[in-house]
Design a protein around this motif. Structure first.
Motif, short mmCIF file in Angstrom:
data_model
loop_
_atom_site.label_atom_id
_atom_site.label_comp_id
_atom_site.label_asym_id
_atom_site.label_seq_id
_atom_site.Cartn_x
_atom_site.Cartn_y
_atom_site.Cartn_z
N UNK A 89 23.63 -29.54 0.60
CA UNK A 89 24.33 -30.22 -0.19
C UNK A 89 25.74 -28.20 0.73
N UNK A 90 26.82 -29.23 0.89
CA UNK A 90 28.14 -28.46 0.84
C UNK A 90 28.69 -27.56 -0.03
N UNK A 91 28.81 -26.28 -0.45
CA UNK A 91 29.21 -25.75 -1.54
C UNK A 91 30.60 -25.16 -1.07
N UNK A 92 31.41 -24.97 -1.77
CA UNK A 92 32.57 -24.71 -1.23
C UNK A 92 33.72 -24.12 -2.32
N UNK A 93 34.40 -23.09 -2.64
CA UNK A 93 34.99 -22.43 -3.46
C UNK A 93 36.79 -23.33 -3.42
N UNK A 94 37.11 -23.80 -4.33
CA UNK A 94 38.49 -25.32 -4.49
C UNK A 94 39.61 -24.08 -5.74
N UNK A 95 39.26 -23.18 -6.49
CA UNK A 95 40.02 -22.63 -6.88
C UNK A 95 39.24 -21.30 -7.83
N UNK A 96 40.41 -20.31 -7.80
CA UNK A 96 40.27 -18.84 -7.92
C UNK A 96 41.49 -19.09 -9.29
N UNK A 97 41.22 -18.31 -10.71
CA UNK A 97 41.59 -17.83 -10.85
C UNK A 97 41.26 -16.38 -11.86
N UNK A 98 42.46 -15.34 -12.25
CA UNK A 98 41.98 -14.62 -12.28
C UNK A 98 42.52 -13.93 -13.77
N UNK A 99 42.51 -12.78 -14.90
CA UNK A 99 42.36 -12.04 -15.48
C UNK A 99 42.46 -10.46 -15.34
N UNK A 100 43.08 -9.75 -15.46
CA UNK A 100 42.49 -8.52 -15.28
C UNK A 100 42.95 -7.31 -16.47
N UNK A 101 42.22 -7.19 -17.14
CA UNK A 101 43.06 -6.00 -18.46
C UNK A 101 42.77 -5.07 -18.51
N UNK A 145 23.57 -38.89 -6.88
CA UNK A 145 25.13 -40.29 -6.72
C UNK A 145 25.57 -39.46 -5.16
N UNK A 146 25.57 -39.11 -4.68
CA UNK A 146 25.94 -38.76 -2.58
C UNK A 146 27.10 -38.12 -3.54
N UNK A 147 27.64 -38.04 -4.67
CA UNK A 147 29.49 -38.23 -5.21
C UNK A 147 29.28 -36.66 -5.43
N UNK A 148 30.72 -36.17 -4.51
CA UNK A 148 30.90 -34.31 -5.27
C UNK A 148 31.35 -33.98 -6.56
N UNK A 193 22.87 -22.88 -15.26
CA UNK A 193 22.24 -24.15 -15.70
C UNK A 193 22.82 -25.68 -15.19
N UNK A 194 24.74 -25.16 -15.60
CA UNK A 194 25.59 -26.26 -14.89
C UNK A 194 25.81 -26.34 -13.63
N UNK A 195 25.79 -25.04 -12.63
CA UNK A 195 25.36 -24.87 -11.31
C UNK A 195 24.33 -26.11 -10.98
N UNK A 196 23.18 -25.85 -11.39
CA UNK A 196 22.15 -26.65 -10.99
C UNK A 196 22.14 -28.05 -11.31
N UNK A 197 22.89 -28.07 -12.51
CA UNK A 197 23.05 -30.11 -13.12
C UNK A 197 24.05 -31.05 -12.07
N UNK A 198 25.01 -29.55 -11.60
CA UNK A 198 26.55 -30.59 -10.55
C UNK A 198 25.50 -30.71 -8.72
N UNK A 199 24.75 -29.74 -8.83
CA UNK A 199 23.73 -29.81 -7.53
C UNK A 199 23.25 -31.12 -7.29
N UNK A 200 21.99 -30.81 -8.63
CA UNK A 200 21.06 -31.96 -8.53
C UNK A 200 21.73 -33.60 -8.99
N UNK A 201 23.10 -33.63 -9.73
CA UNK A 201 23.86 -34.60 -9.77
C UNK A 201 24.86 -35.01 -8.20
#
Length: 165
Positions: free
Chosen positions: A93-105, A132-135, A120-128
């Protein structure tokens, strides 16, 4: 959301990267800037990861705090190491950061601890993606706390996962 299971491959990966010497060698070979900055993986489960960075000469900015790019590196590793672990359990599975946002407090000085609880969300996205073969994309949140427990920065990293054919 599907429950996160711990595959033998994920468990083996976790054992590897939680070994300080093996993580040091991995970062020296694959993430030399993270190695130079002194990032440390202090916890990794199928649900969350914690990475630390310390204020020191190589991580400083002119304002006597940790340079934002070093903070972003630690935040990215907290989510990325989980992604790498979940990708271990099957076909490529290819993995890539496509967006980054940051707040500094708050000024980041001392030891900063970034935790990302989005396994859990990462595992679900990888499994899906594999099914499906889709991103698939996941927005992961890495929160940085100082030694007093105060939030110094919150990063939202959007990861893209696509099963390779």
């Amino acid at each position: 959301m599907m429950p996160t299971t711990d595959s033998p491959q994920a468990a083996a990966f976790r054992r590897q990267v939680l070994s300080p010497a093996k993580l040091w060698l991995f970062m020296l070979r694959k993430l030399p800037m993270a190695w130079l900055a002194g990032l440390r993986l202090t916890a990794l489960t199928s649900e969350a990861a914690t990475v630390t960075i310390r204020f020191k000469y190589l991580t400083q900015n002119p304002f006597r705090s940790i340079y934002f790019a070093c903070l972003a590196m630690a935040a990215e590793l907290a989510s990325g190491i989980q992604a790498m672990m979940h990708v271990q359990a099957g076909g490529p599975v290819s993995m890539l950061v496509v967006k980054l946002e940051g707040d500094f407090t708050k000024k980041a000085v001392g030891l900063i601890r970034f935790t990302c609880p989005d396994g859990p969300q990462i595992a679900q996205a990888v499994a899906e993606s594999r099914a499906t073969g889709e991103g698939r994309t996941v927005v992961c949140t890495s929160t940085g706390l100082d030694e007093a427990g105060d939030v110094v920065a919150v990063f939202r990293l959007t990861w893209s996962f696509r099963a390779k054919k």
